[in-house]
Design a protein around this motif. Structure first.
Motif, PDB file in Angstrom:
ATOM      1  N   THR A   3     -19.972   3.373 -16.270  1.00 48.65           N
ATOM      2  CA  THR A   3     -18.935   2.729 -16.852  1.00 48.65           C
ATOM      3  C   THR A   3     -19.292   1.960 -18.179  1.00 48.65           C
ATOM      4  OG1 THR A   3     -18.467   0.860 -15.590  1.00 48.65           O
ATOM      5  CG2 THR A   3     -17.237   3.025 -14.787  1.00 48.65           C
ATOM      6  N   THR A   4     -18.206   1.741 -19.208  1.00 47.00           N
ATOM      7  CA  THR A   4     -18.756   0.977 -20.188  1.00 47.00           C
ATOM      8  C   THR A   4     -17.622  -0.059 -20.845  1.00 47.00           C
ATOM      9  OG1 THR A   4     -20.020   2.949 -21.222  1.00 47.00           O
ATOM     10  CG2 THR A   4     -19.227   1.221 -23.011  1.00 47.00           C
ATOM     11  N   ASN A   5     -17.878  -1.217 -21.027  1.00 48.14           N
ATOM     12  CA  ASN A   5     -17.098  -2.111 -21.368  1.00 48.14           C
ATOM     13  C   ASN A   5     -17.540  -2.431 -22.811  1.00 48.14           C
ATOM     14  OD1 ASN A   5     -15.447  -4.411 -22.005  1.00 48.14           O
ATOM     15  ND2 ASN A   5     -15.909  -5.280 -19.944  1.00 48.14           N
ATOM     16  N   LEU A   6     -16.965  -1.827 -23.821  1.00 48.70           N
ATOM     17  CA  LEU A   6     -17.723  -2.138 -25.251  1.00 48.70           C
ATOM     18  C   LEU A   6     -16.584  -2.315 -26.050  1.00 48.70           C
ATOM     19  CD1 LEU A   6     -20.058  -2.284 -27.116  1.00 48.70           C
ATOM     20  CD2 LEU A   6     -20.053   0.063 -27.268  1.00 48.70           C
ATOM     21  N   PHE A   7     -16.719  -3.359 -26.865  1.00 47.20           N
ATOM     22  CA  PHE A   7     -15.589  -3.814 -28.023  1.00 47.20           C
ATOM     23  C   PHE A   7     -16.551  -4.077 -29.012  1.00 47.20           C
ATOM     24  CE2 PHE A   7     -13.057  -7.016 -30.323  1.00 47.20           C
ATOM     25  CZ  PHE A   7     -11.994  -6.397 -30.584  1.00 47.20           C
ATOM     26  N   ILE A   8     -16.430  -3.390 -30.119  1.00 46.04           N
ATOM     27  CA  ILE A   8     -16.996  -3.419 -31.400  1.00 46.04           C
ATOM     28  C   ILE A   8     -16.069  -4.129 -32.496  1.00 46.04           C
ATOM     29  CG2 ILE A   8     -18.180  -2.292 -32.978  1.00 46.04           C
ATOM     30  CD1 ILE A   8     -19.244  -0.323 -31.245  1.00 46.04           C
ATOM     31  N   LEU A   9     -16.557  -5.079 -33.202  1.00 50.23           N
ATOM     32  CA  LEU A   9     -15.727  -5.661 -34.164  1.00 50.23           C
ATOM     33  C   LEU A   9     -16.533  -6.064 -35.655  1.00 50.23           C
ATOM     34  CD1 LEU A   9     -13.189  -7.808 -34.427  1.00 50.23           C
ATOM     35  CD2 LEU A   9     -14.721  -9.371 -33.546  1.00 50.23           C
ATOM     36  N   ARG A  10     -15.838  -5.668 -36.566  1.00 54.49           N
ATOM     37  CA  ARG A  10     -16.476  -6.140 -38.064  1.00 54.49           C
ATOM     38  C   ARG A  10     -15.257  -6.580 -38.557  1.00 54.49           C
ATOM     39  NH1 ARG A  10     -18.412  -1.876 -42.568  1.00 54.49           N
ATOM     40  NH2 ARG A  10     -16.197  -2.091 -42.947  1.00 54.49           N
ATOM     41  N   GLY A  11     -15.544  -8.004 -39.156  1.00 53.19           N
ATOM     42  CA  GLY A  11     -14.710  -8.674 -39.815  1.00 53.19           C
ATOM     43  C   GLY A  11     -15.139  -9.871 -40.551  1.00 53.19           C
ATOM     44  N   ARG A  12     -14.314 -10.879 -40.831  1.00 51.99           N
ATOM     45  CA  ARG A  12     -14.653 -11.981 -41.362  1.00 51.99           C
ATOM     46  C   ARG A  12     -14.361 -13.183 -40.741  1.00 51.99           C
ATOM     47  NH1 ARG A  12     -16.985 -11.382 -46.503  1.00 51.99           N
ATOM     48  NH2 ARG A  12     -16.599  -9.634 -47.519  1.00 51.99           N
ATOM     49  N   VAL A  13     -15.095 -14.358 -41.091  1.00 47.35           N
ATOM     50  CA  VAL A  13     -15.078 -15.514 -39.936  1.00 47.35           C
ATOM     51  C   VAL A  13     -13.912 -16.327 -40.673  1.00 47.35           C
ATOM     52  CG1 VAL A  13     -16.057 -17.718 -39.271  1.00 47.35           C
ATOM     53  CG2 VAL A  13     -17.371 -15.339 -39.334  1.00 47.35           C
ATOM     54  N   GLY A  14     -12.905 -16.832 -39.744  1.00 48.82           N
ATOM     55  CA  GLY A  14     -11.804 -17.433 -40.325  1.00 48.82           C
ATOM     56  C   GLY A  14     -12.050 -18.882 -40.446  1.00 48.82           C
ATOM     57  N   GLN A  15     -12.957 -19.575 -39.684  1.00 50.55           N
ATOM     58  CA  GLN A  15     -13.310 -21.199 -39.866  1.00 50.55           C
ATOM     59  C   GLN A  15     -14.473 -21.233 -39.320  1.00 50.55           C
ATOM     60  OE1 GLN A  15     -10.260 -23.214 -37.702  1.00 50.55           O
ATOM     61  NE2 GLN A  15     -10.764 -21.947 -35.656  1.00 50.55           N
ATOM     62  N   ALA A  16     -15.242 -22.415 -39.489  1.00 49.63           N
ATOM     63  CA  ALA A  16     -16.607 -22.621 -39.199  1.00 49.63           C
ATOM     64  C   ALA A  16     -16.478 -22.565 -37.418  1.00 49.63           C
ATOM     65  CB  ALA A  16     -16.995 -23.982 -39.424  1.00 49.63           C
ATOM     66  N   PRO A  17     -17.873 -21.948 -36.888  1.00 49.18           N
ATOM     67  CA  PRO A  17     -17.845 -21.793 -35.393  1.00 49.18           C
ATOM     68  C   PRO A  17     -17.646 -22.965 -34.777  1.00 49.18           C
ATOM     69  CG  PRO A  17     -19.745 -20.571 -36.569  1.00 49.18           C
ATOM     70  CD  PRO A  17     -18.912 -21.610 -37.733  1.00 49.18           C
ATOM     71  N   LYS A  18     -17.051 -23.147 -33.736  1.00 49.51           N
ATOM     72  CA  LYS A  18     -16.797 -24.370 -32.789  1.00 49.51           C
ATOM     73  C   LYS A  18     -17.658 -24.332 -31.594  1.00 49.51           C
ATOM     74  CE  LYS A  18     -12.128 -24.951 -34.265  1.00 49.51           C
ATOM     75  NZ  LYS A  18     -10.682 -25.136 -34.116  1.00 49.51           N
ATOM     76  N   ALA A  19     -18.620 -25.228 -31.263  1.00 47.56           N
ATOM     77  CA  ALA A  19     -19.462 -25.310 -30.103  1.00 47.56           C
ATOM     78  C   ALA A  19     -18.871 -25.929 -29.145  1.00 47.56           C
ATOM     79  CB  ALA A  19     -20.689 -26.022 -30.493  1.00 47.56           C
ATOM     80  N   PHE A  20     -18.949 -25.619 -27.970  1.00 49.10           N
ATOM     81  CA  PHE A  20     -18.795 -26.293 -26.603  1.00 49.10           C
ATOM     82  C   PHE A  20     -19.633 -26.174 -25.563  1.00 49.10           C
ATOM     83  CE2 PHE A  20     -16.886 -21.994 -26.312  1.00 49.10           C
ATOM     84  CZ  PHE A  20     -16.809 -21.418 -24.838  1.00 49.10           C
ATOM     85  N   ASN A  21     -19.936 -27.183 -24.843  1.00 56.27           N
ATOM     86  CA  ASN A  21     -21.074 -26.969 -24.066  1.00 56.27           C
ATOM     87  C   ASN A  21     -22.222 -26.215 -24.675  1.00 56.27           C
ATOM     88  OD1 ASN A  21     -19.571 -28.121 -21.939  1.00 56.27           O
ATOM     89  ND2 ASN A  21     -18.877 -26.179 -21.391  1.00 56.27           N
ATOM     90  N   LYS A  22     -22.760 -25.181 -24.204  1.00 60.66           N
ATOM     91  CA  LYS A  22     -23.812 -24.371 -24.801  1.00 60.66           C
ATOM     92  C   LYS A  22     -23.434 -23.188 -25.507  1.00 60.66           C
ATOM     93  CE  LYS A  22     -27.224 -26.659 -21.987  1.00 60.66           C
ATOM     94  NZ  LYS A  22     -28.500 -26.237 -21.076  1.00 60.66           N
ATOM     95  N   ALA A  23     -21.934 -23.043 -25.514  1.00 64.94           N
ATOM     96  CA  ALA A  23     -21.721 -21.804 -26.309  1.00 64.94           C
ATOM     97  C   ALA A  23     -20.754 -22.194 -27.450  1.00 64.94           C
ATOM     98  CB  ALA A  23     -20.506 -20.973 -25.014  1.00 64.94           C
ATOM     99  N   VAL A  24     -20.515 -20.937 -28.207  1.00 66.84           N
ATOM    100  CA  VAL A  24     -19.757 -20.963 -29.605  1.00 66.84           C
ATOM    101  C   VAL A  24     -18.621 -20.112 -29.550  1.00 66.84           C
ATOM    102  CG1 VAL A  24     -19.997 -20.497 -31.941  1.00 66.84           C
ATOM    103  CG2 VAL A  24     -21.868 -21.725 -30.639  1.00 66.84           C
ATOM    104  N   LYS A  25     -17.566 -20.643 -30.047  1.00 65.17           N
ATOM    105  CA  LYS A  25     -16.247 -19.573 -30.166  1.00 65.17           C
ATOM    106  C   LYS A  25     -16.163 -19.585 -31.882  1.00 65.17           C
ATOM    107  CE  LYS A  25     -13.478 -20.460 -26.035  1.00 65.17           C
ATOM    108  NZ  LYS A  25     -13.300 -19.110 -25.520  1.00 65.17           N
ATOM    109  N   ILE A  26     -15.830 -18.412 -32.241  1.00 65.48           N
ATOM    110  CA  ILE A  26     -15.854 -17.840 -33.494  1.00 65.48           C
ATOM    111  C   ILE A  26     -14.545 -17.053 -33.725  1.00 65.48           C
ATOM    112  CG2 ILE A  26     -16.906 -16.801 -35.657  1.00 65.48           C
ATOM    113  CD1 ILE A  26     -19.638 -17.211 -34.099  1.00 65.48           C
ATOM    114  N   ASN A  27     -13.641 -17.501 -34.697  1.00 65.99           N
ATOM    115  CA  ASN A  27     -12.667 -16.497 -35.083  1.00 65.99           C
ATOM    116  C   ASN A  27     -12.856 -15.820 -36.127  1.00 65.99           C
ATOM    117  OD1 ASN A  27     -10.855 -17.924 -33.305  1.00 65.99           O
ATOM    118  ND2 ASN A  27     -10.340 -19.641 -34.428  1.00 65.99           N
ATOM    119  N   VAL A  28     -12.418 -14.295 -35.645  1.00 63.73           N
ATOM    120  CA  VAL A  28     -12.831 -13.244 -36.664  1.00 63.73           C
ATOM    121  C   VAL A  28     -11.549 -12.664 -37.094  1.00 63.73           C
ATOM    122  CG1 VAL A  28     -14.161 -11.274 -36.843  1.00 63.73           C
ATOM    123  CG2 VAL A  28     -15.035 -13.027 -35.924  1.00 63.73           C
TER     124      VAL A  28
END
Length: 112
Positions: A3-28
């Protein structure tokens, strides 16, 4: 059967990446356009929050990704849950397996 669980995304970043713990969240932001039933051109922007869990990739994103950058991501969709005030809250997260900065020129150049 595989099976496949694949989501492909191409876009523009809306704000600077936000770090939490050792991960990062990015709004696209991704844009889409269509012609409605009256023949008028319509546009809409969808916002997707991508989470980078890989520590080295997260560090790279913090150092190299900025608001307005064009990005490409290959992700998986992960469901989860947690308890809040005795209630179960369900979540759906977009987890990046591959994340690249793209060189698409200016925002106006990328409209084509």
């Amino acid at each position: 059967m595989r099976t496949t669980n694949l989501f492909i995304l191409r876009g523009r970043v809306g704000q600077a990446p936000k770090a939490f713990n050792k991960a990062v969240k990015i709004n696209v932001a991704t844009d889409r356009s269509w012609t409605d039933g009256k023949g008028e051109r319509r546009e809409e922007t969808d916002w997707v929050t991508v989470t980078i869990l890989n520590e080295k990739a997260a560090e790279w994103a913090i150092a190299n990704i900025a608001k307005g950058d064009a990005v490409y991501a290959e992700c998986r969709i992960a469901d989860g849950s947690y308890k809040k005030d005795g209630e179960t809250v369900y979540t759906t997260d977009i987890i990046a397996n591959v994340f690249h900065k793209l060189d698409l020129g200016s925002r106006d150049d990328a409209a084509a």
